[in-house]
Design a protein around this motif. Structure first.
Motif, mmCIF file in Angstrom:
data_model
loop_
_atom_site.group_PDB
_atom_site.id
_atom_site.type_symbol
_atom_site.label_atom_id
_atom_site.label_comp_id
_atom_site.label_asym_id
_atom_site.label_seq_id
_atom_site.Cartn_x
_atom_site.Cartn_y
_atom_site.Cartn_z
ATOM 1 N N LYS A 168 -7.981 15.404 1.051
ATOM 2 C CA LYS A 168 -6.852 15.481 -0.087
ATOM 3 C C LYS A 168 -5.454 15.265 0.359
ATOM 4 O O LYS A 168 -5.106 16.166 1.363
ATOM 5 N N HIS A 169 -4.933 14.421 -0.101
ATOM 6 C CA HIS A 169 -3.438 13.783 0.372
ATOM 7 C C HIS A 169 -2.498 15.165 -0.239
ATOM 8 O O HIS A 169 -2.467 15.673 -1.512
ATOM 9 N N GLY A 199 -12.268 0.951 -2.491
ATOM 10 C CA GLY A 199 -11.043 1.638 -2.421
ATOM 11 C C GLY A 199 -10.149 2.091 -0.999
ATOM 12 O O GLY A 199 -10.727 1.594 -0.056
ATOM 13 N N LEU A 242 -4.074 5.138 5.965
ATOM 14 C CA LEU A 242 -4.702 4.377 4.680
ATOM 15 C C LEU A 242 -5.150 2.838 5.137
ATOM 16 O O LEU A 242 -4.231 2.370 5.586
ATOM 17 N N ASP A 276 0.862 -1.357 0.093
ATOM 18 C CA ASP A 276 -0.081 0.009 -0.024
ATOM 19 C C ASP A 276 0.875 1.414 0.068
ATOM 20 O O ASP A 276 0.805 1.757 -0.927
ATOM 21 N N SER A 327 0.098 14.547 -2.986
ATOM 22 C CA SER A 327 -0.457 14.181 -4.556
ATOM 23 C C SER A 327 -1.758 14.746 -4.528
ATOM 24 O O SER A 327 -2.142 15.504 -3.820
ATOM 25 N N THR A 328 -2.443 14.407 -5.516
ATOM 26 C CA THR A 328 -3.860 14.987 -5.949
ATOM 27 C C THR A 328 -4.742 13.791 -5.531
ATOM 28 O O THR A 328 -6.089 13.925 -5.695
ATOM 29 N N ASP A 329 -4.329 12.805 -4.968
ATOM 30 C CA ASP A 329 -5.211 11.537 -4.341
ATOM 31 C C ASP A 329 -6.288 12.208 -3.350
ATOM 32 O O ASP A 329 -5.728 13.014 -2.358
ATOM 33 N N LYS A 330 -7.377 11.658 -3.251
ATOM 34 C CA LYS A 330 -8.623 12.112 -2.363
ATOM 35 C C LYS A 330 -9.011 10.754 -1.671
ATOM 36 O O LYS A 330 -9.151 9.827 -2.312
ATOM 37 N N TYR A 331 -9.198 10.779 -0.355
ATOM 38 C CA TYR A 331 -9.418 9.379 0.266
ATOM 39 C C TYR A 331 -10.852 9.759 1.022
ATOM 40 O O TYR A 331 -10.919 10.842 1.737
#
Length: 148
Positions: free
Chosen positions: A100-101, A135, A129, A77, A104-108
């Motif tokens: 939003k991390h 996801g 995470l 991971d 990076s542009t990742d959203k969780y």
């Protein structure tokens, strides 16, 4: 009707090829009973080269069944379990939001049960995470700066 020289030559060559093919076919029929199964076997050596000699049993390596991987290895991971981010969206009535991390542009996705009660949009947070049904989800969320 006149036939050109080239056309005659081509017809002669075609007929000659037919005769050669027929001859080879008859030779195969005549020798057909002489071929054995051992003559048709091909072996592959340890380097993947096809040979006519069987492999040497002395160089054989023992392989345990447990060592054979039959599936795609799971992707690790994340190396660093604690991540930094900012609360992009939070709906207190429904009890979920998105972080939003910052790296990076990742959203969780996160659920209010894994966040502090005082969390609001714009908060800077640290989180870990965890794989969820749809996801990666943010869990073990802690506030780092309430002003955002």
């Amino acid at each position: 009707m006149a036939i050109s020289f080239n056309k005659r030559e081509l017809e002669k060559k075609k007929e000659q090829k037919r005769q050669e093919k027929l001859k080879r076919k008859e030779e195969r029929k005549a020798n057909g009973g002489n071929t054995s199964f051992e003559d048709m076997i091909a072996y592959v050596d340890e380097n993947g080269v096809i040979t006519s000699t069987p492999p040497d049993g002395a160089n054989k390596q023992k392989v345990d069944i447990e060592d054979i991987a039959i599936s795609t290895p799971k992707k690790e991971d994340i190396e660093d379990p604690v991540l930094n981010g900012r609360v992009e969206y939070f709906n207190p009535d429904k009890g979920y939001g998105f972080i939003k991390h910052t790296g990076s542009t990742d959203k969780y996705f996160f659920h209010v049960s894994s966040a502090p009660a005082s969390i609001t949009e714009g908060n800077m947070v640290t989180f870990e995470l965890e794989r969820g049904p749809k996801g990666m989800n943010a869990v073990r969320i802690t506030l780092t700066n309430k002003n955002g």
